[in-house]
Scaffold this motif. Structure first.
Motif, PDB file in Angstrom:
ATOM      1  N   THR A   1      -5.704   5.826   0.578  1.00 46.62           N
ATOM      2  CA  THR A   1      -6.473   4.579   0.484  1.00 46.62           C
ATOM      3  C   THR A   1      -5.565   3.367   0.681  1.00 46.62           C
ATOM      4  OG1 THR A   1      -8.165   5.543  -0.952  1.00 46.62           O
ATOM      5  CG2 THR A   1      -7.903   3.160  -1.049  1.00 46.62           C
ATOM      6  N   GLU A   2      -4.445   3.337  -0.017  1.00 49.34           N
ATOM      7  CA  GLU A   2      -3.531   2.193   0.088  1.00 49.34           C
ATOM      8  C   GLU A   2      -3.032   2.020   1.518  1.00 49.34           C
ATOM      9  OE1 GLU A   2       0.455   0.298  -1.979  1.00 49.34           O
ATOM     10  OE2 GLU A   2       0.020   2.419  -2.289  1.00 49.34           O
ATOM     11  N   LYS A   3      -2.621   3.092   2.142  1.00 52.22           N
ATOM     12  CA  LYS A   3      -2.108   3.036   3.515  1.00 52.22           C
ATOM     13  C   LYS A   3      -3.175   2.499   4.465  1.00 52.22           C
ATOM     14  CE  LYS A   3       0.129   5.981   6.942  1.00 52.22           C
ATOM     15  NZ  LYS A   3       0.577   7.341   7.223  1.00 52.22           N
ATOM     16  N   MET A   4      -4.416   2.962   4.294  1.00 49.44           N
ATOM     17  CA  MET A   4      -5.520   2.499   5.135  1.00 49.44           C
ATOM     18  C   MET A   4      -5.744   1.000   4.954  1.00 49.44           C
ATOM     19  SD  MET A   4      -8.975   1.457   4.980  1.00 49.44           S
ATOM     20  CE  MET A   4      -9.505   2.044   3.379  1.00 49.44           C
ATOM     21  N   ILE A   5      -5.767   0.524   3.715  1.00 49.53           N
ATOM     22  CA  ILE A   5      -6.008  -0.896   3.449  1.00 49.53           C
ATOM     23  C   ILE A   5      -4.890  -1.747   4.054  1.00 49.53           C
ATOM     24  CG2 ILE A   5      -6.105  -2.658   1.638  1.00 49.53           C
ATOM     25  CD1 ILE A   5      -7.601  -0.570  -0.072  1.00 49.53           C
ATOM     26  N   LEU A   6      -3.660  -1.354   3.825  1.00 48.19           N
ATOM     27  CA  LEU A   6      -2.528  -2.130   4.342  1.00 48.19           C
ATOM     28  C   LEU A   6      -2.488  -2.140   5.867  1.00 48.19           C
ATOM     29  CD1 LEU A   6       0.241  -1.085   1.793  1.00 48.19           C
ATOM     30  CD2 LEU A   6      -1.073  -3.213   1.856  1.00 48.19           C
ATOM     31  N   ALA A   7      -2.899  -1.044   6.491  1.00 46.42           N
ATOM     32  CA  ALA A   7      -2.881  -0.963   7.956  1.00 46.42           C
ATOM     33  C   ALA A   7      -4.061  -1.689   8.592  1.00 46.42           C
ATOM     34  CB  ALA A   7      -2.872   0.500   8.402  1.00 46.42           C
ATOM     35  N   GLU A   8      -5.224  -1.628   7.971  1.00 46.81           N
ATOM     36  CA  GLU A   8      -6.457  -2.120   8.591  1.00 46.81           C
ATOM     37  C   GLU A   8      -6.829  -3.553   8.208  1.00 46.81           C
ATOM     38  OE1 GLU A   8      -8.374  -0.215  10.727  1.00 46.81           O
ATOM     39  OE2 GLU A   8      -6.874   1.382  10.600  1.00 46.81           O
ATOM     40  N   TYR A   9      -6.354  -4.032   7.053  1.00 47.91           N
ATOM     41  CA  TYR A   9      -6.833  -5.312   6.539  1.00 47.91           C
ATOM     42  C   TYR A   9      -5.682  -6.274   6.295  1.00 47.91           C
ATOM     43  CZ  TYR A   9     -11.208  -2.867   6.019  1.00 47.91           C
ATOM     44  OH  TYR A   9     -12.351  -2.146   6.284  1.00 47.91           O
ATOM     45  N   LYS A  10      -5.737  -7.402   6.963  1.00 50.64           N
ATOM     46  CA  LYS A  10      -4.718  -8.444   6.821  1.00 50.64           C
ATOM     47  C   LYS A  10      -5.287  -9.702   6.175  1.00 50.64           C
ATOM     48  CE  LYS A  10      -1.930  -5.783   9.124  1.00 50.64           C
ATOM     49  NZ  LYS A  10      -1.280  -4.761   8.356  1.00 50.64           N
TER      50      LYS A  10
END
Length: 192
Positions: A40-49
C-alpha cells in the motif's frame, strides 16, 4: 479526510481518486495504514504526488477504531470526514458538507445518505442515514444506528474537548462507530 486502510492497495486508488476529485478542494487526506503488507505504501508514494495526502503506517490494531482515532489526532482541519478505503464519494460530497457547515454553524455532526452497490446482484440501494428526532440519543438507542462513517463529518473540537473517540476495545470491533455516535448524542452533539 481520514482514511483508515489495511491491505487495500487494489481498492484504495478508487477511494483516493474520489476524494481527490472533489469540487471543494481545501482539505487534507490523512491515510492511516493499519499494518498493510500488500505494498500500500509503495503504491501511494509511486502514484500520488498530491501535497494534501499525508500517509502514516502503524502496526495493525485489528479494527478501524485505532486508525480513525490516530487520524483524528493527526488531522489539522477544523472538521474531520471519514472515508473507508473501500468506499467512494460523489465529487460534490465535501462541497455539500461545507455548504451545510456554513448554513448551520451550530452543528457538530453532519451526516447524509448513501448509495450502496450490491456486487452480488449488481444493483444500487439507497440507504437513509438522516433521522429527525427530538432526542437523537434515544432514537438511536431504540431504533438502531442511523449513521455511517463514510457519510459522517464531525467538528474536531467536539471530539477532542469531550475526549470522544472510537472505542478500541476488541469487544466493539464491529460496532465501534455506533458506540461513538451514541456517545456523541449523549454528550449533546447537534447532529444534522
Amino acid at each position: 479526510v481520514i482514511i483508515p486502510t489495511f491491505n487495500r492497495a487494489t481498492k484504495l486508488p478508487t477511494c483516493l481518486n474520489s476524494a481527490l476529485s472533489q469540487t471543494f478542494t481545501n482539505f487534507e487526506i490523512v491515510i492511516i495504514d493499519n499494518g498493510s503488507t500488500d505494498n500500500t505504501e509503495k503504491m501511494i508514494l509511486a502514484e500520488y504526488k498530491d501535497s494534501r495526502i499525508r500517509y502514516f503506517w502503524q502496526e495493525g490494531s485489528g479494527s478501524p477504531a485505532n486508525p480513525r482515532n490516530q487520524g483524528i489526532h493527526k488531522a489539522r482541519g477544523v472538521w474531520v470526514a471519514f472515508l473507508d478505503s473501500d468506499d467512494v464519494w460523489y465529487p460534490e460530497k465535501l462541497e455539500s458538507v461545507y455548504d451545510e457547515i456554513q448554513d448551520r454553524s451550530e452543528t457538530d455532526v453532519i451526516c447524509h445518505n448513501e448509495r450502496m452497490f450490491d456486487q452480488t446482484n449488481q444493483k444500487f440501494h439507497n440507504i437513509s442515514h438522516v433521522r429527525k428526532a427530538n432526542d437523537i440519543y434515544r432514537s438511536m438507542l431504540m431504533d438502531g444506528n442511523c449513521l455511517s462513517p463514510s457519510a459522517t463529518t464531525i467538528r474536531k473540537s467536539f471530539l477532542t474537548e469531550k475526549e470522544l473517540f472510537f472505542n478500541e476495545s476488541p469487544d466493539l470491533a464491529i460496532v465501534e462507530d455506533y458506540d461513538l455516535w451514541l456517545r456523541l448524542a449523549k454528550n449533546g452533539a447537534l447532529i444534522t
